[in-house]
Design a protein around this motif. Structure first.
Motif, PDB file in Angstrom:
ATOM      1  N   SER A  16       0.826  -1.209   0.000  1.00 26.90           N
ATOM      2  CA  SER A  16       0.000   0.000   0.000  1.00 26.90           C
ATOM      3  C   SER A  16       0.865   1.266   0.000  1.00 26.90           C
ATOM      4  O   SER A  16       0.544   2.257  -0.669  1.00 26.90           O
ATOM      5  CB  SER A  16      -0.939   0.008   1.204  1.00 26.90           C
ATOM      6  OG  SER A  16      -0.206  -0.008   2.414  1.00 26.90           O
ATOM      7  N   THR A  17       1.980   1.227   0.733  1.00 31.04           N
ATOM      8  CA  THR A  17       2.876   2.382   0.758  1.00 31.04           C
ATOM      9  C   THR A  17       3.486   2.624  -0.619  1.00 31.04           C
ATOM     10  O   THR A  17       3.572   3.767  -1.086  1.00 31.04           O
ATOM     11  CB  THR A  17       3.999   2.170   1.794  1.00 31.04           C
ATOM     12  OG1 THR A  17       3.423   2.073   3.095  1.00 31.04           O
ATOM     13  CG2 THR A  17       4.998   3.323   1.762  1.00 31.04           C
ATOM     14  N   ARG A  20       0.832   4.110  -2.901  1.00 30.63           N
ATOM     15  CA  ARG A  20       0.582   5.525  -2.609  1.00 30.63           C
ATOM     16  C   ARG A  20       1.745   6.408  -3.061  1.00 30.63           C
ATOM     17  O   ARG A  20       1.546   7.526  -3.532  1.00 30.63           O
ATOM     18  CB  ARG A  20       0.342   5.700  -1.114  1.00 30.63           C
ATOM     19  CG  ARG A  20      -1.011   5.152  -0.660  1.00 30.63           C
ATOM     20  CD  ARG A  20      -1.117   5.114   0.849  1.00 30.63           C
ATOM     21  NE  ARG A  20      -2.400   4.564   1.282  1.00 30.63           N
ATOM     22  CZ  ARG A  20      -2.656   4.091   2.489  1.00 30.63           C
ATOM     23  NH1 ARG A  20      -1.686   4.107   3.418  1.00 30.63           N
ATOM     24  NH2 ARG A  20      -3.846   3.623   2.780  1.00 30.63           N
ATOM     25  N   ALA A  23       1.483   6.970  -6.653  1.00 26.88           N
ATOM     26  CA  ALA A  23       0.341   7.839  -6.956  1.00 26.88           C
ATOM     27  C   ALA A  23       0.555   9.250  -6.432  1.00 26.88           C
ATOM     28  O   ALA A  23      -0.344  10.090  -6.506  1.00 26.88           O
ATOM     29  CB  ALA A  23      -0.931   7.246  -6.364  1.00 26.88           C
ATOM     30  N   ASP A  24       1.746   9.535  -5.866  1.00 24.18           N
ATOM     31  CA  ASP A  24       2.087  10.862  -5.335  1.00 24.18           C
ATOM     32  C   ASP A  24       1.151  11.269  -4.199  1.00 24.18           C
ATOM     33  O   ASP A  24       0.750  12.433  -4.092  1.00 24.18           O
ATOM     34  CB  ASP A  24       2.051  11.902  -6.465  1.00 24.18           C
ATOM     35  CG  ASP A  24       2.862  13.149  -6.107  1.00 24.18           C
ATOM     36  OD1 ASP A  24       3.761  13.049  -5.249  1.00 24.18           O
ATOM     37  OD2 ASP A  24       2.564  14.217  -6.657  1.00 24.18           O
ATOM     38  N   ASP A  25       0.803  10.310  -3.353  1.00 18.92           N
ATOM     39  CA  ASP A  25      -0.088  10.570  -2.216  1.00 18.92           C
ATOM     40  C   ASP A  25       0.611  11.475  -1.188  1.00 18.92           C
ATOM     41  O   ASP A  25       1.780  11.258  -0.844  1.00 18.92           O
ATOM     42  CB  ASP A  25      -0.465   9.220  -1.577  1.00 18.92           C
ATOM     43  CG  ASP A  25      -1.632   9.349  -0.604  1.00 18.92           C
ATOM     44  OD1 ASP A  25      -1.540  10.190   0.309  1.00 18.92           O
ATOM     45  OD2 ASP A  25      -2.626   8.604  -0.769  1.00 18.92           O
ATOM     46  N   ASP A  26      -0.115  12.470  -0.686  1.00 14.48           N
ATOM     47  CA  ASP A  26       0.459  13.425   0.269  1.00 14.48           C
ATOM     48  C   ASP A  26       0.856  12.773   1.600  1.00 14.48           C
ATOM     49  O   ASP A  26       1.658  13.334   2.359  1.00 14.48           O
ATOM     50  CB  ASP A  26      -0.545  14.556   0.540  1.00 14.48           C
ATOM     51  CG  ASP A  26      -0.734  15.449  -0.675  1.00 14.48           C
ATOM     52  OD1 ASP A  26       0.159  15.462  -1.541  1.00 14.48           O
ATOM     53  OD2 ASP A  26      -1.792  16.119  -0.770  1.00 14.48           O
ATOM     54  N   ARG A  27       0.304  11.598   1.878  1.00 16.11           N
ATOM     55  CA  ARG A  27       0.612  10.926   3.139  1.00 16.11           C
ATOM     56  C   ARG A  27       1.984  10.266   3.141  1.00 16.11           C
ATOM     57  O   ARG A  27       2.472   9.830   4.197  1.00 16.11           O
ATOM     58  CB  ARG A  27      -0.461   9.872   3.443  1.00 16.11           C
ATOM     59  CG  ARG A  27      -1.830  10.462   3.779  1.00 16.11           C
ATOM     60  CD  ARG A  27      -2.887   9.383   3.884  1.00 16.11           C
ATOM     61  NE  ARG A  27      -3.201   8.811   2.565  1.00 16.11           N
ATOM     62  CZ  ARG A  27      -4.125   7.862   2.372  1.00 16.11           C
ATOM     63  NH1 ARG A  27      -4.794   7.364   3.415  1.00 16.11           N
ATOM     64  NH2 ARG A  27      -4.379   7.415   1.173  1.00 16.11           N
ATOM     65  N   LYS A  33       8.918   8.541  -1.529  1.00 14.31           N
ATOM     66  CA  LYS A  33       8.486   8.620  -2.930  1.00 14.31           C
ATOM     67  C   LYS A  33       9.681   8.514  -3.860  1.00 14.31           C
ATOM     68  O   LYS A  33       9.638   7.810  -4.878  1.00 14.31           O
ATOM     69  CB  LYS A  33       7.750   9.943  -3.182  1.00 14.31           C
ATOM     70  CG  LYS A  33       6.371  10.049  -2.556  1.00 14.31           C
ATOM     71  CD  LYS A  33       5.765  11.408  -2.851  1.00 14.31           C
ATOM     72  CE  LYS A  33       4.430  11.594  -2.155  1.00 14.31           C
ATOM     73  NZ  LYS A  33       3.860  12.945  -2.382  1.00 14.31           N
ATOM     74  N   ARG A  52      -5.382   1.079 -12.184  1.00 14.35           N
ATOM     75  CA  ARG A  52      -5.526   2.466 -11.766  1.00 14.35           C
ATOM     76  C   ARG A  52      -6.951   2.951 -11.973  1.00 14.35           C
ATOM     77  O   ARG A  52      -7.509   3.672 -11.154  1.00 14.35           O
ATOM     78  CB  ARG A  52      -4.570   3.361 -12.575  1.00 14.35           C
ATOM     79  CG  ARG A  52      -3.113   3.204 -12.200  1.00 14.35           C
ATOM     80  CD  ARG A  52      -2.260   4.160 -13.003  1.00 14.35           C
ATOM     81  NE  ARG A  52      -2.684   5.532 -12.764  1.00 14.35           N
ATOM     82  CZ  ARG A  52      -2.796   6.443 -13.725  1.00 14.35           C
ATOM     83  NH1 ARG A  52      -2.558   6.126 -14.974  1.00 14.35           N
ATOM     84  NH2 ARG A  52      -3.165   7.661 -13.428  1.00 14.35           N
TER      85      ARG A  52
END
Length: 346
Positions: A16-17, A20, A23-27, A33, A52
């Motif tokens: 999952s990390t 994310r 996907a450039d997730d802010d979290r 990244k 996706r």
């Protein structure tokens, strides 16, 4: 195939990390990244577009549906659109229909199944009812041809005026009989160009019998060859010809060269479109120039704006680009028939 699980195992991260991070997730931290993207590049990871889309990610693919990529008119459009899409972060996918409504339907089914962001289409003469339904579910715009069942967003050429200009030029030069080789009237472009041809004849006080008309597939070079052979072999051959598509122009020019027809002393010719070779063909081809790049750019930018701003309404929009008559050496007044010599004393 490398998966996010392979990347996760290499970096000792959860799947999952990794997902994310890609996907450039802010979290996810910028450091993580960077590590994930570097590993993905080194391992040859390619994102699964279908996965996706199932996760709700927006599509970055736009479909371009055209009749024939061999026609430089369409290949130029495809090139310009591809550059515009890439600049906006979208990818262009090309589909070729050969003006077959069932092939068109098959391509639209595939594009719909791929959940494309939008479609730019040069429609066939009679789109299938299922094609109409599929396009209603996706942002789309018609290019060159316009079919009422597919909506009212359209970018095209003033086909009527293009052929009116070409034919009026021949009428003004005094040609009494003018041929026209064009696409079928069931296509909107073909119908408008034929109207423009006839309008110029009537505007020059020529009867409808003064026009010799040959209609057929607009993307067929062979139709151009056969059509000009028939026109010149007839009992009342024209002294000039106006042409209604790029491919038909190519076919006519090839056949005139093969038959060794002298242009413009034996036959005046006005082409359609301005291919690189038209300026040096024979005496230089007088033709209708088309703003292809400008039209394609305008169409692409309009669709990009619609995809990125997601307007609430689907109001009508039409952009009509004019053609321009480019004068070269392939047109001249008709040759005057020689008078029989008179003997002295007769």
């Amino acid at each position: 195939m490398i998966t996010t699980r392979d990347i996760a195992e290499r970096l000792q991260l959860s799947v999952s990390t990794v997902g994310r991070a890609l996907a450039d997730d802010d979290r996810i931290s910028e450091q993580t990244k960077f590590r994930v993207r570097q590993a993905a590049a080194e391992m040859g990871y390619v994102a699964n577009r279908a996965a996706r889309m199932m996760r709700g990610a927006s599509s970055d693919v736009v479909g371009l549906v055209i009749p024939d990529i061999r026609n430089s008119f369409y290949s130029t459009i495809a090139h310009e659109l591809s550059k515009n899409m890439e600049a906006q972060g979208f990818q262009l996918i090309l589909s070729e229909t050969d003006d077959d409504r069932m092939v068109e339907l098959r391509h639209l089914r595939e594009l719909s199944a791929s959940r494309v962001a939008g479609v730019i289409i040069v429609p066939t003469a009679r789109p299938h009812s299922e094609s109409v339904k599929l396009l209603k579910a996706v942002p789309h715009v018609q290019l060159l041809r316009k079919h009422s069942s597919l909506g009212s967003q359209w970018f095209g050429v003033n086909d009527f005026d293009a052929l009116r200009q070409a034919t009026a030029h021949l009428v003004e030069q005094g040609h009494p009989r003018i041929g026209y080789v064009g696409g079928p009237a069931e296509l909107p472009t073909g119908a408008e160009r034929l109207k423009g041809f006839r309008s110029a004849l009537s505007g020059g006080n020529l009867s409808s019998e003064a026009g010799c008309i040959e209609l057929g597939p607009p993307s067929s070079v062979e139709h151009g060859r056969q059509a000009v052979r028939r026109l010149l072999a007839g009992p009342s051959a024209p002294t000039a010809i106006a042409l209604g598509s790029v491919q038909l122009t190519l076919g006519v020019l090839e056949e005139l060269s093969r038959l060794d027809v002298k242009v413009p002393s034996e036959l005046s010719v006005v082409g359609f479109g301005d291919e690189p070779g038209f300026s040096w063909w024979g005496p230089g081809l007088t033709t209708i120039g088309l703003p292809i790049q400008e039209m394609a750019t305008g169409c692409g930018l309009w669709l990009m704006r619609r995809l990125t701003t997601k307007p609430d309404d689907d109001s009508a929009y039409a952009s009509v680009s004019p053609g321009s008559l480019i004068l070269r050496g392939s047109t001249a007044p008709p040759a005057q028939p020689r008078r029989p010599s008179r003997r002295k004393g007769s």
